[in-house]
Motif scaffolding. Structure first.
Motif, PDB file in Angstrom:
ATOM      1  N   UNK A   1       6.654  45.662 -44.353  1.00 61.29           N
ATOM      2  CA  UNK A   1       6.089  46.995 -44.157  1.00 61.29           C
ATOM      3  C   UNK A   1       4.867  46.947 -43.260  1.00 61.29           C
ATOM      4  N   UNK A   2       4.057  45.912 -43.417  1.00 58.73           N
ATOM      5  CA  UNK A   2       2.835  45.802 -42.612  1.00 58.73           C
ATOM      6  C   UNK A   2       3.153  45.530 -41.150  1.00 58.73           C
ATOM      7  N   UNK A   3       4.381  45.029 -40.881  1.00 53.42           N
ATOM      8  CA  UNK A   3       4.768  44.701 -39.507  1.00 53.42           C
ATOM      9  C   UNK A   3       5.841  45.654 -38.963  1.00 53.42           C
ATOM     10  N   UNK A   4       6.075  46.740 -39.680  1.00 51.58           N
ATOM     11  CA  UNK A   4       7.086  47.704 -39.215  1.00 51.58           C
ATOM     12  C   UNK A   4       6.718  48.219 -37.831  1.00 51.58           C
ATOM     13  N   UNK A   5       7.706  48.262 -36.967  1.00 50.70           N
ATOM     14  CA  UNK A   5       7.451  48.690 -35.590  1.00 50.70           C
ATOM     15  C   UNK A   5       7.789  50.168 -35.421  1.00 50.70           C
ATOM     16  N   UNK A   6       7.077  50.798 -34.510  1.00 48.66           N
ATOM     17  CA  UNK A   6       7.406  52.179 -34.162  1.00 48.66           C
ATOM     18  C   UNK A   6       8.648  52.180 -33.266  1.00 48.66           C
ATOM     19  N   UNK A   7       9.564  53.083 -33.552  1.00 49.08           N
ATOM     20  CA  UNK A   7      10.792  53.205 -32.758  1.00 49.08           C
ATOM     21  C   UNK A   7      10.838  54.623 -32.219  1.00 49.08           C
ATOM     22  N   UNK A   8      10.443  54.811 -30.982  1.00 51.98           N
ATOM     23  CA  UNK A   8      10.326  56.170 -30.434  1.00 51.98           C
ATOM     24  C   UNK A   8      11.588  57.007 -30.584  1.00 51.98           C
ATOM     25  N   UNK A   9      12.760  56.401 -30.394  1.00 50.32           N
ATOM     26  CA  UNK A   9      14.004  57.164 -30.504  1.00 50.32           C
ATOM     27  C   UNK A   9      14.216  57.677 -31.919  1.00 50.32           C
ATOM     28  N   UNK A  10      13.825  56.887 -32.911  1.00 51.25           N
ATOM     29  CA  UNK A  10      13.957  57.321 -34.310  1.00 51.25           C
ATOM     30  C   UNK A  10      12.989  58.458 -34.597  1.00 51.25           C
ATOM     31  N   UNK A  11      11.769  58.332 -34.105  1.00 55.82           N
ATOM     32  CA  UNK A  11      10.779  59.389 -34.296  1.00 55.82           C
ATOM     33  C   UNK A  11      11.242  60.696 -33.647  1.00 55.82           C
TER      34      UNK A  11
END
Length: 426
Positions: A214-224
Motif C-alpha cells: 500500500x505504501x508503494x502503490x503507484x498512481x495509474x492515470x488511466x484508472x483515475x
C-alpha cells in the motif's frame, strides 16, 4: 504409510509428464523448470560458496507472505545469499526475476533421491518454509543435515493427518523444525497436543506485506480517469464461477457504478466470453490507456502486476476464488479500506471470518445475495465511511509478524556482516 506417500509422489510425476505430452501449459512449465533446477544450483555454487538462506513458497501467495521476512533478513544478514524456490508456475513465472534473490528455482519432485540431492547440492545454511508446505522427503533431507528450519505464518487445523490416528509418519517429520512461527493460538494448541512446544504466535506476515504494498502503490492515470469520481467496484482475481454470479448483477444494477474486472489468469478467449455476456459498455485496459476518451462502464484488465495498485482506487472490492477451492488475497484491498465481498468457500481462510465478524467483509452465495449486501453498503454513506476508517486502522494494528520473527531469529542468529557460516550457532 510413508511408502504410500512415496508412491503418490511418483504417480503425480507421471501425471505431470502425461499432461505435458498432451499440451498442458502448467505441466510443461513444471517439468521444464524442474529439469533446470540442478543445473542452476551448480552454476550458483560455482560462483559463490557463501552461506545461503532458502525460502520455499508453494506459489505466489506464499511468496508475498514470505517477502517481508526475505527482505528484512537480507538487510540484517548480508553474508547470506537468498534462494527462493517455488512449487507452482503461478509463483515462479511471476517472480522469477525478483531482484532481492540470488537464485530462484523450482523445487524438484519430492522423491527421496531428488530431495536429498537438492539439499546436498544447494547446501543451505538455514531454511524457511511458508505456511504449510510439508514435503516429507525434503523435511527428512533437511533434518539429516541438521539444518535450522523455520515455519513462517504457519497454521494448523485439527483435520490434518498430523493430529489423527495413523499420522505418526507425518508427526515425526515435524521434528525437523527448529521453530514454528504461527498465525494463531489454536495452531499452537494443536502442536502442543502432539508434544511440540517449540512454537510462538507471530501473526500473519501478509499484514506486513500488504502495508508495504500500500505504501508503494503507484498512481495509474488511466484508472483515475476511468473512475472519474464515480463509485468503483474492483473485481480482483475473478474466475468463471465468480463472474457467473457477478455478471447478472453488473447487467442489472442501475445506480452509478464503474467496474474494473481483473481476471485471475489472462486468456484472450475467456475475456472475449466475458465481453459477450456483458450488456454494459466494456473495454480492455490495453485499448483504454491509449485513448481514455472512449466511454466505458466496465474496464477489463488484460495484463498482470497492476491489481494491488488498482485496489487503491476501489470503494468496493470483490475478491475471487471462493466459489471454487481457494479465496485469493482479501487483505490487499482491505488495507485501502474498501468493503470486501467474496464467495462462500472461505473456511480455510481465517482472515475472511475475521473481516465478517468486524462487519467489514461479506460472504455471498448468489447474485441475489450479492445484490442485497452490496446495495446495503452502497446506500449508506455512514456505513461506507466506518468500514473504510475501521479497516485501515485495524489492518495497521495487525502488523508486526515480521518483527516478531526477526527478533526471535536474532536470539539464535546474531546480526553480523561476517562472511562465515553461523549454522552452528542455531
Amino acid at each position: 504409510m510413508k511408502f504410500v506417500y512415496d508412491i503418490s509422489i511418483h504417480a503425480y510425476n507421471w501425471l505431470i509428464l502425461a499432461a505435458n505430452l498432451f499440451g498442458n501449459k502448467k505441466a510443461h512449465l513444471i517439468q521444464k523448470g524442474r529439469k533446470e533446477t540442478f543445473s542452476k544450483i551448480a552454476a550458483f555454487r560455482k560462483t559463490s560458496s557463501a552461506p545461503s538462506a532458502l525460502f520455499h513458497c508453494a506459489s505466489l501467495g506464499e511468496f508475498e507472505q514470505a517477502r517481508p521476512v526475505i527482505e528484512t533478513f537480507k538487510k540484517q544478514y548480508q553474508q547470506y545469499k537468498i534462494v527462493v524456490s517455488f512449487f507452482s508456475p503461478s509463483g515462479y513465472e511471476v517472480r522469477k526475476n525478483y531482484s532481492e534473490a540470488d537464485l530462484i528455482i523450482y523445487l524438484p519432485a519430492d522423491t527421496k533421491a531428488d530431495a536429498h540431492a537438492f539439499i546436498e547440492q544447494l547446501a543451505p545454511s538455514i531454511v524457511f518454509i511458508v505456511k504449510y508446505e510439508f514435503w516429507l522427503n525434503l523435511l527428512d533431507a533437511i533434518q539429516l543435515k541438521s539444518i535450522p528450519l523455520f515455519l513462517i505464518s504457519g497454521r494448523f487445523r485439527a483435520n490434518l493427518l498430523f493430529f489423527k490416528k495413523g499420522g505418526g509418519f507425518m508427526r515425526t517429520r515435524l521434528k525437523a523444525f527448529t521453530h514454528f512461527f504461527l498465525q494463531d493460538q489454536p495452531s499452537g494448541g494443536l502442536l502442543s497436543s502432539i508434544g511440540f512446544s517449540n512454537w510462538s504466535v507471530s501473526g500473519d506476515t501478509r499484514f506486513d506485506r500488504v502495508q508495504q504494498t500500500a505504501s508503494k502503490a503507484i498512481e495509474i492515470p488511466a484508472i483515475a480517469t476511468f473512475k472519474n469520481q464515480s463509485p468503483l467496484l474492483v473485481i480482483g482475481s475473478g474466475w468463471d464461477k465468480d463472474m457467473a454470479v457477478l455478471i447478472p448483477f453488473i447487467n442489472s444494477f442501475t445506480k452509478e457504478l464503474k467496474i474494473i474486472y481483473a481476471p485471475h489468469e489472462i486468456h484472450d478467449s475467456e475475456i472475449k466470453e466475458i465481453e459477450k455476456q456483458l450488456h454494459k459498455r466494456s473495454i480492455r485496459y490495453s485499448s483504454y490507456k491509449e485513448n481514455t476518451n472512449q466511454p466505458a462502464d466496465v474496464l477489463i484488465i488484460d495484463n498482470i502486476g497492476m491489481l494491488s495498485s488498482i485496489y487503491s482506487y476501489a470503494d468496493y472490492a470483490y475478491v475471487g476464488g471462493a466459489f471454487g477451492s481457494g479465496l485469493h488475497n482479501i487483505l490487499e484491498p482491505a488495507v485501502f479500506g474498501a468493503a470486501i465481498f467474496f464467495g462462500p468457500n472461505h473456511e480455510k481462510f481465517p482472515e475472511a471470518g475475521w473481516l465478517i465478524s468486524l462487519g467489514y467483509g461479506f460472504s455471498i452465495s448468489s447474485t441475489e445475495d450479492f445484490t442485497n449486501k452490496f446495495t446495503a453498503v452502497y446506500d449508506s454513506a455512514g456505513r461506507r465511511s466506518s468500514i473504510r476508517t475501521g479497516l485501515q486502522s485495524t489492518m495497521l494494528q495487525a502488523c508486526g509478524a515480521t518483527n516478531h520473527i526477526m527478533t526471535a531469529l536474532a536470539e539464535r542468529l546474531p546480526v553480523t556482516n561476517s562472511s562465515t557460516s553461523t549454522t552452528d550457532k542455531l
